[in-house]
Scaffold this active site. Sequence first.
Site, short mmCIF file in Angstrom:
data_model
loop_
_atom_site.label_atom_id
_atom_site.label_comp_id
_atom_site.label_asym_id
_atom_site.label_seq_id
_atom_site.Cartn_x
_atom_site.Cartn_y
_atom_site.Cartn_z
N LYS A 13 8.48 -5.84 46.36
CA LYS A 13 7.45 -5.13 45.57
C LYS A 13 6.15 -5.01 46.36
O LYS A 13 5.56 -3.94 46.46
CB LYS A 13 7.17 -5.87 44.24
CG LYS A 13 8.40 -6.09 43.38
CD LYS A 13 8.07 -6.85 42.10
CE LYS A 13 7.54 -8.26 42.30
NZ LYS A 13 8.51 -9.20 42.88
N ARG A 88 5.37 -9.47 33.48
CA ARG A 88 6.50 -10.35 33.75
C ARG A 88 7.12 -10.88 32.46
O ARG A 88 8.10 -11.63 32.53
CB ARG A 88 6.03 -11.54 34.58
CG ARG A 88 6.24 -11.41 36.09
CD ARG A 88 5.57 -12.61 36.73
NE ARG A 88 6.13 -13.03 37.96
CZ ARG A 88 5.70 -12.70 39.16
NH1 ARG A 88 4.72 -11.83 39.30
NH2 ARG A 88 6.25 -13.21 40.23
N ARG A 127 9.62 -15.11 54.53
CA ARG A 127 8.38 -14.36 54.29
C ARG A 127 7.18 -15.05 54.94
O ARG A 127 6.99 -16.25 54.83
CB ARG A 127 8.13 -14.23 52.78
CG ARG A 127 6.74 -13.72 52.45
CD ARG A 127 6.63 -13.11 51.08
NE ARG A 127 6.98 -14.01 49.99
CZ ARG A 127 7.13 -13.60 48.73
NH1 ARG A 127 6.98 -12.33 48.42
NH2 ARG A 127 7.43 -14.46 47.80
N ARG A 160 3.80 -19.13 52.22
CA ARG A 160 3.33 -19.57 50.90
C ARG A 160 4.00 -20.88 50.52
O ARG A 160 5.19 -21.04 50.73
CB ARG A 160 3.67 -18.49 49.86
CG ARG A 160 2.63 -17.41 49.77
CD ARG A 160 3.09 -16.23 48.98
NE ARG A 160 3.69 -16.59 47.70
CZ ARG A 160 4.19 -15.70 46.83
NH1 ARG A 160 4.15 -14.42 47.12
NH2 ARG A 160 4.70 -16.09 45.70
N ARG A 171 11.74 -20.03 40.46
CA ARG A 171 11.14 -18.71 40.20
C ARG A 171 12.21 -17.66 39.91
O ARG A 171 12.00 -16.78 39.08
CB ARG A 171 10.28 -18.29 41.39
CG ARG A 171 8.91 -18.99 41.38
CD ARG A 171 8.27 -19.05 42.74
NE ARG A 171 8.11 -17.76 43.35
CZ ARG A 171 8.15 -17.54 44.66
NH1 ARG A 171 8.33 -18.54 45.50
NH2 ARG A 171 7.98 -16.33 45.13
P1 ADP Z 1 7.89 -9.36 46.47
O1 ADP Z 1 6.48 -8.84 46.48
O2 ADP Z 1 8.81 -8.54 45.60
O3 ADP Z 1 7.99 -10.83 46.15
P2 ADP Z 1 7.76 -8.94 49.37
O4 ADP Z 1 7.33 -7.51 49.46
O5 ADP Z 1 6.76 -9.98 49.65
O6 ADP Z 1 8.48 -9.20 47.95
O7 ADP Z 1 9.03 -9.12 50.33
C1 ADP Z 1 9.64 -10.39 50.50
C2 ADP Z 1 10.02 -10.58 51.97
O8 ADP Z 1 11.10 -9.70 52.31
C3 ADP Z 1 8.90 -10.27 52.95
O9 ADP Z 1 9.00 -11.19 54.03
C4 ADP Z 1 9.19 -8.84 53.42
O10 ADP Z 1 8.77 -8.63 54.77
C5 ADP Z 1 10.71 -8.79 53.34
N1 ADP Z 1 11.22 -7.48 52.91
C6 ADP Z 1 10.67 -6.63 52.01
N2 ADP Z 1 11.44 -5.52 51.86
C7 ADP Z 1 12.52 -5.70 52.67
C8 ADP Z 1 13.68 -4.91 52.95
N3 ADP Z 1 13.88 -3.73 52.36
N4 ADP Z 1 14.59 -5.40 53.83
C9 ADP Z 1 14.39 -6.62 54.41
N5 ADP Z 1 13.31 -7.41 54.20
C10 ADP Z 1 12.39 -6.95 53.34
P1 ADP Z 2 6.52 -12.92 44.13
O1 ADP Z 2 5.86 -11.90 45.01
O2 ADP Z 2 7.34 -13.87 44.92
O3 ADP Z 2 7.26 -12.32 42.98
P2 ADP Z 2 3.90 -13.38 43.01
O4 ADP Z 2 2.97 -13.42 44.15
O5 ADP Z 2 4.00 -12.11 42.23
O6 ADP Z 2 5.35 -13.81 43.53
O7 ADP Z 2 3.58 -14.55 41.97
C1 ADP Z 2 3.37 -15.87 42.42
C2 ADP Z 2 3.16 -16.75 41.20
O8 ADP Z 2 1.98 -16.33 40.48
C3 ADP Z 2 4.28 -16.71 40.15
O9 ADP Z 2 5.33 -17.62 40.44
C4 ADP Z 2 3.50 -17.11 38.88
O10 ADP Z 2 3.26 -18.51 38.84
C5 ADP Z 2 2.15 -16.42 39.08
N1 ADP Z 2 2.14 -15.06 38.51
C6 ADP Z 2 1.97 -13.89 39.18
N2 ADP Z 2 1.99 -12.85 38.34
C7 ADP Z 2 2.20 -13.36 37.09
C8 ADP Z 2 2.36 -12.78 35.80
N3 ADP Z 2 2.31 -11.44 35.61
N4 ADP Z 2 2.56 -13.63 34.75
C9 ADP Z 2 2.58 -14.94 34.91
N5 ADP Z 2 2.47 -15.56 36.10
C10 ADP Z 2 2.28 -14.77 37.20
#
Ligand code: ADP
Ligand code: ADP
Length: 216
Positions: A13, A88, A127, A160, A171
């Site tokens: 995302k 979420r 990541r 992270r 998660r």
């Molecule tokens: P999210 O915001 O949904 O938690 P991220 O955008 O941070 O996910 O992506 C998670 C990890 O996967 C990052 O290290 C990113 O560089 C990698 N990543 C994102 N999209 C892809 C993809 N299409 N193929 C392989 N790795 C990806």
């Molecule tokens: P990821 O990219 O791996 O999905 P985020 O960076 O979006 O993770 O979120 C990290 C943490 O922040 C979550 O595990 C949660 O604790 C908190 N968080 C983020 N967005 C929300 C939300 N919309 N509602 C509740 N908790 C959230």
Amino acid sequence: MNLILLGPPGAGKGTQAKILTKKYDIPQISTGDILRNAVKQATPMGLKAKAFMDAGALVPDEVVVGIVSERIVEADCRNGFILDGFPRTVSQADALSAMLAANGNKIDHVISITVNKNDLLRRITGRRTCRSCGKGYHLEFDPPKTAGVCDECSGVLFQREDDCEDTMRKRLDVYEQQTAPLVEYYSNAGLLRSLPGDEAIDVIQSMIVSILKRDA
Ligand code: ADP
Ligand code: ADP
Ligand code: ZN
């Protein structure tokens, strides 16, 4: 254009939102980034959120709804925004519709990115993020030119704390229980567009852009 990117942790995302932001000139609103920033600054909200985040649990709805309601009325959201990591829960989704409706506004697209669990685990463990500009990398799938250093600003890359094995599994469970119901929620609202997330970053980006063009 008001867009929601929906998907489990590690789905991509944030990666996609950052590219879309540049292309469409509308901001990325990541509740995770805003919360991590509040934790770093040790604000009252950050102090409250930290324990939930460390445990891989969701921060209470009223905290994140408060963050988003203040953020979407800022000037840079005039032409739209990309929500990444919000809503979420069903209650957050209801609150979002209500706050938008109050301003005569609405969500235009919900793009759901699906990735199998093994790939999610690999994505999350590999990541890395730039401490200075927030750009995301992956050790294997999207590495920086020089190990540990951001291509764009030479900032230091970090992992992270909640991307460790235990918290990450928690998660993913929380996603299944509390967030996955939003797929049906937005499907019933006629807004959901689903994408297979196990393609390369640029392939997924093109798929999103064609959805946005087609639905425009
Ligand atoms: P999210 O915001 O949904 O938690 P991220 O955008 O941070 O996910 O992506 C998670 C990890 O996967 C990052 O290290 C990113 O560089 C990698 N990543 C994102 N999209 C892809 C993809 N299409 N193929 C392989 N790795 C990806
Ligand atoms: P990821 O990219 O791996 O999905 P985020 O960076 O979006 O993770 O979120 C990290 C943490 O922040 C979550 O595990 C949660 O604790 C908190 N968080 C983020 N967005 C929300 C939300 N919309 N509602 C509740 N908790 C959230
Ligand atoms: Zn950087």
